[in-house]
Design a protein around this motif. Sequence first.
Motif, mmCIF file in Angstrom:
data_model
loop_
_atom_site.group_PDB
_atom_site.id
_atom_site.type_symbol
_atom_site.label_atom_id
_atom_site.label_comp_id
_atom_site.label_asym_id
_atom_site.label_seq_id
_atom_site.Cartn_x
_atom_site.Cartn_y
_atom_site.Cartn_z
ATOM 1 N N UNK A 3 -1.078 -5.425 -3.160
ATOM 2 C CA UNK A 3 -2.441 -5.376 -2.661
ATOM 3 C C UNK A 3 -2.957 -3.953 -2.595
ATOM 4 N N UNK A 4 -4.195 -3.843 -2.205
ATOM 5 C CA UNK A 4 -4.821 -2.538 -2.058
ATOM 6 C C UNK A 4 -4.140 -1.775 -0.929
ATOM 7 N N UNK A 5 -3.884 -0.504 -1.137
ATOM 8 C CA UNK A 5 -3.190 0.303 -0.147
ATOM 9 C C UNK A 5 -4.085 0.543 1.072
ATOM 10 N N UNK A 6 -3.513 0.321 2.257
ATOM 11 C CA UNK A 6 -4.261 0.536 3.496
ATOM 12 C C UNK A 6 -4.169 2.006 3.877
ATOM 13 N N UNK A 7 -5.286 2.569 4.262
ATOM 14 C CA UNK A 7 -5.301 3.970 4.694
ATOM 15 C C UNK A 7 -6.065 4.083 6.003
#
Length: 233
Positions: A3-7
Amino acid sequence: MTGKQFSSVWLREPRKTTSPGRSREEIIAATLELLDAEGLNGLSMRKLGAKLSAGATSLYWYVANKDELLELVYDEIWGDIELPDPAATHWRQGAALLARSMRAAILRHPWSADLIGRMAALGPNALGLTEKMRQMFSHAGFAGLEIDYANSTLTAYVFGITIPEVAWNNTMADREYDPEEMRSALIKAAADFPDLLASADQVIDAEPGEMRAMAFEFGLASVLDGLERRLVT
């Protein structure tokens, strides 16, 4: 599949100040003032840079983007919310103070209502308050997941009754309605609903702020009664 990387701004060490008066604290304070005055739509890195007498580019030393800036200032709201020592205060008293303080903080900073539920609250103020809330409900006698359920029940009530209040306040601030015209419109709309019409007469004659405060207290007592009932069944 990944998935999209959480930042998040809270997942890295804060960068050190590069010039006098440009600390993270200075930026947060200026952002709060700008948001309170102009709301979310009025916030831009350019405006904030001008307010701090600095170029917008220099702000990116501290935050990667506008969302990270909002993360920082959002956590300040959670720091405004009061909750006494859970070990030294009866849980109902603590929960009531927390709920009233949470409502007041949102009303003081109405832009925060638009961030609730869509921005992760990972700052030290938010996490510290959540930890104290868990301790409060644990001392009350809740255990396991019921601690989290009690937490979410109380906060959902406060959010659910306060966020529409913020929206209404914003609407009324933009449109100066004549009270008598509003009264006539409401009576006309409710003409076929006698019970609603009788209630509407009472509401129209009351001061709106007092009515909302009374409704909040009624709902809060009902929520706390319900939580207390679960402890004795």
